[in-house]
Design a protein around this motif. Structure first.
Motif, PDB file in Angstrom:
ATOM      1  N   VAL A  51       0.813  -1.214   0.000  1.00 36.91           N
ATOM      2  CA  VAL A  51       0.000   0.000   0.000  1.00 36.91           C
ATOM      3  C   VAL A  51       0.849   1.267   0.000  1.00 36.91           C
ATOM      4  N   LEU A  52       1.894   1.319   0.797  1.00 41.07           N
ATOM      5  CA  LEU A  52       2.661   2.565   0.896  1.00 41.07           C
ATOM      6  C   LEU A  52       3.305   2.966  -0.426  1.00 41.07           C
ATOM      7  N   PRO A  53       4.102   2.090  -1.047  1.00 41.93           N
ATOM      8  CA  PRO A  53       4.688   2.533  -2.323  1.00 41.93           C
ATOM      9  C   PRO A  53       3.653   2.649  -3.448  1.00 41.93           C
ATOM     10  N   ALA A  54       2.676   1.755  -3.454  1.00 45.15           N
ATOM     11  CA  ALA A  54       1.694   1.782  -4.535  1.00 45.15           C
ATOM     12  C   ALA A  54       0.819   3.029  -4.463  1.00 45.15           C
ATOM     13  N   SER A  55       0.491   3.478  -3.265  1.00 43.31           N
ATOM     14  CA  SER A  55      -0.347   4.682  -3.159  1.00 43.31           C
ATOM     15  C   SER A  55       0.407   5.912  -3.651  1.00 43.31           C
ATOM     16  N   ALA A  56       1.715   5.873  -3.523  1.00 39.25           N
ATOM     17  CA  ALA A  56       2.512   7.009  -3.979  1.00 39.25           C
ATOM     18  C   ALA A  56       2.821   6.947  -5.472  1.00 39.25           C
ATOM     19  N   LEU A  57       2.925   5.735  -6.023  1.00 40.21           N
ATOM     20  CA  LEU A  57       3.434   5.606  -7.381  1.00 40.21           C
ATOM     21  C   LEU A  57       2.521   4.907  -8.380  1.00 40.21           C
ATOM     22  N   ALA A  58       1.786   3.914  -7.947  1.00 40.60           N
ATOM     23  CA  ALA A  58       1.198   2.965  -8.885  1.00 40.60           C
ATOM     24  C   ALA A  58      -0.139   3.350  -9.491  1.00 40.60           C
ATOM     25  N   GLY A  59      -0.883   4.228  -8.865  1.00 35.84           N
ATOM     26  CA  GLY A  59      -2.224   4.534  -9.379  1.00 35.84           C
ATOM     27  C   GLY A  59      -2.241   4.864 -10.850  1.00 35.84           C
ATOM     28  N   HIS A  65      -1.052   1.261 -17.784  1.00 34.34           N
ATOM     29  CA  HIS A  65      -0.525  -0.041 -18.223  1.00 34.34           C
ATOM     30  C   HIS A  65      -1.441  -1.171 -17.740  1.00 34.34           C
ATOM     31  N   PRO A  66      -2.596  -1.338 -18.357  1.00 34.02           N
ATOM     32  CA  PRO A  66      -3.542  -2.356 -17.895  1.00 34.02           C
ATOM     33  C   PRO A  66      -2.994  -3.781 -17.979  1.00 34.02           C
ATOM     34  N   LEU A  67      -2.042  -4.043 -18.865  1.00 31.21           N
ATOM     35  CA  LEU A  67      -1.460  -5.386 -18.948  1.00 31.21           C
ATOM     36  C   LEU A  67      -0.687  -5.736 -17.674  1.00 31.21           C
ATOM     37  N   VAL A  68      -0.056  -4.755 -17.075  1.00 33.40           N
ATOM     38  CA  VAL A  68       0.653  -4.993 -15.818  1.00 33.40           C
ATOM     39  C   VAL A  68      -0.362  -5.336 -14.730  1.00 33.40           C
ATOM     40  N   SER A  69      -1.455  -4.605 -14.703  1.00 32.01           N
ATOM     41  CA  SER A  69      -2.517  -4.888 -13.736  1.00 32.01           C
ATOM     42  C   SER A  69      -3.068  -6.299 -13.929  1.00 32.01           C
ATOM     43  N   GLN A  70      -3.285  -6.689 -15.180  1.00 28.67           N
ATOM     44  CA  GLN A  70      -3.763  -8.050 -15.467  1.00 28.67           C
ATOM     45  C   GLN A  70      -2.731  -9.080 -15.031  1.00 28.67           C
ATOM     46  N   GLY A  71      -1.468  -8.797 -15.260  1.00 37.60           N
ATOM     47  CA  GLY A  71      -0.406  -9.720 -14.854  1.00 37.60           C
ATOM     48  C   GLY A  71      -0.376  -9.930 -13.353  1.00 37.60           C
ATOM     49  N   VAL A  72      -0.572  -8.855 -12.595  1.00 41.40           N
ATOM     50  CA  VAL A  72      -0.600  -8.972 -11.132  1.00 41.40           C
ATOM     51  C   VAL A  72      -1.781  -9.841 -10.701  1.00 41.40           C
ATOM     52  N   LYS A  73      -2.930  -9.639 -11.335  1.00 39.74           N
ATOM     53  CA  LYS A  73      -4.101 -10.453 -11.000  1.00 39.74           C
ATOM     54  C   LYS A  73      -3.869 -11.926 -11.327  1.00 39.74           C
ATOM     55  N   LEU A  74      -3.263 -12.197 -12.488  1.00 41.55           N
ATOM     56  CA  LEU A  74      -2.997 -13.593 -12.864  1.00 41.55           C
ATOM     57  C   LEU A  74      -1.965 -14.235 -11.944  1.00 41.55           C
ATOM     58  N   LEU A  75      -0.961 -13.483 -11.543  1.00 37.63           N
ATOM     59  CA  LEU A  75       0.019 -14.000 -10.592  1.00 37.63           C
ATOM     60  C   LEU A  75      -0.652 -14.313  -9.258  1.00 37.63           C
ATOM     61  N   SER A  76      -1.527 -13.423  -8.818  1.00 32.60           N
ATOM     62  CA  SER A  76      -2.284 -13.659  -7.582  1.00 32.60           C
ATOM     63  C   SER A  76      -3.150 -14.906  -7.707  1.00 32.60           C
ATOM     64  N   ALA A  77      -3.827 -15.040  -8.830  1.00 30.01           N
ATOM     65  CA  ALA A  77      -4.699 -16.193  -9.054  1.00 30.01           C
ATOM     66  C   ALA A  77      -3.903 -17.491  -9.045  1.00 30.01           C
ATOM     67  N   THR A  78      -2.733 -17.474  -9.658  1.00 30.40           N
ATOM     68  CA  THR A  78      -1.889 -18.674  -9.697  1.00 30.40           C
ATOM     69  C   THR A  78      -1.435 -19.062  -8.296  1.00 30.40           C
ATOM     70  N   TRP A  79      -1.006 -18.082  -7.503  1.00 35.30           N
ATOM     71  CA  TRP A  79      -0.561 -18.369  -6.141  1.00 35.30           C
ATOM     72  C   TRP A  79      -1.712 -18.923  -5.301  1.00 35.30           C
ATOM     73  N   VAL A  80      -2.871 -18.311  -5.393  1.00 40.24           N
ATOM     74  CA  VAL A  80      -4.020 -18.763  -4.610  1.00 40.24           C
ATOM     75  C   VAL A  80      -4.422 -20.176  -5.031  1.00 40.24           C
ATOM     76  N   LEU A  81      -4.365 -20.479  -6.325  1.00 39.07           N
ATOM     77  CA  LEU A  81      -4.668 -21.833  -6.790  1.00 39.07           C
ATOM     78  C   LEU A  81      -3.641 -22.828  -6.246  1.00 39.07           C
ATOM     79  N   TYR A  82      -2.370 -22.456  -6.234  1.00 34.46           N
ATOM     80  CA  TYR A  82      -1.334 -23.316  -5.657  1.00 34.46           C
ATOM     81  C   TYR A  82      -1.648 -23.630  -4.188  1.00 34.46           C
ATOM     82  N   LEU A  83      -2.008 -22.586  -3.422  1.00 32.45           N
ATOM     83  CA  LEU A  83      -2.344 -22.814  -2.011  1.00 32.45           C
ATOM     84  C   LEU A  83      -3.557 -23.738  -1.878  1.00 32.45           C
ATOM     85  N   ALA A  84      -4.542 -23.557  -2.748  1.00 30.07           N
ATOM     86  CA  ALA A  84      -5.747 -24.396  -2.701  1.00 30.07           C
ATOM     87  C   ALA A  84      -5.392 -25.859  -2.951  1.00 30.07           C
TER      88      ALA A  84
END
Length: 187
Positions: A51-59, A65-84
């Motif tokens: 939150v701290l760096p993203a609130s200052a820089l990432a918005g 760069h919507p592809l970067v946003s999609q990549g973060v979501k897909l990385l999150s989805a992959t990790w959560v699926l691994y945990l499942a």
């Protein structure tokens, strides 16, 4: 935005079921005071690290760069699926089902952190950064404590995680993974 709406918005977003909350509930297996404190510090540190760096820089960056946003979501989805999948395949051993490291990675990849950073943190012109950080930290610790308590009630004081609880937690994580994947692919 003033402090009360910020606090209410952050608490409302964080209290909703999600990957970090599910993992926190599952991590309450065999919970001791020391382990609870370590898990709370883990979640708080991970949220602040995003939150701290993203609130200052990432918005504007994610907006441009919507592809970067999609990549973060897909990385999150992959990790959560691994945990499942890992949670589903665990036996009822006495080993911890969820480690602090897994909780940290899950929280670092949790889209809620970016939502807070990009859309909710008030500008420093309106609210001093220290006050925003204090509100965020309080909300994270309160919500995390609630989810640890929910997990403790569901799992009891047993050192072994019941098969039904493991399977429900796993199914919940699969659902979150699917939502993240559809969100990333659907725009």
């Amino acid at each position: 935005m003033h402090l009360l709406p910020f606090a209410a918005g952050v608490f409302t977003l964080l209290i909703l079921p999600g990957p970090t909350n599910t993992v926190l509930a599952m991590a309450s297996q065999g919970l001791t005071f020391g382990r609870a404190a370590a898990l709370l510090v883990t979640v708080l540190t991970a949220y602040l690290a995003i939150v701290l760096p993203a609130s200052a820089l990432a918005g504007s960056f994610f907006h441009d760069h919507p592809l970067v946003s999609q990549g973060v979501k897909l990385l999150s989805a992959t990790w959560v699926l691994y945990l499942a999948l890992r949670l589903w395949s665990l036996g009822s051993s006495r080993a911890e089902a969820v480690s602090a490291r897994q909780l940290a990675v899950t929280t670092l990849l949790n889209p809620k952190a970016l939502i807070i950073a990009v859309t909710m943190v008030p500008p420093t012109e309106e609210v001093p950064a220290t006050e925003s950080i204090a509100i965020l930290a309080s909300a994270v610790l309160a919500v995390s404590s609630i989810w640890l308590s929910i997990g403790r009630v569901m799992l009891g004081r047993e050192k072994r995680m019941p098969s039904f609880a493991r399977r429900c937690g796993s199914a919940t994580l699969v659902a979150f993974s699917a939502v993240l994947t559809f969100s990333a692919l659907g725009g």
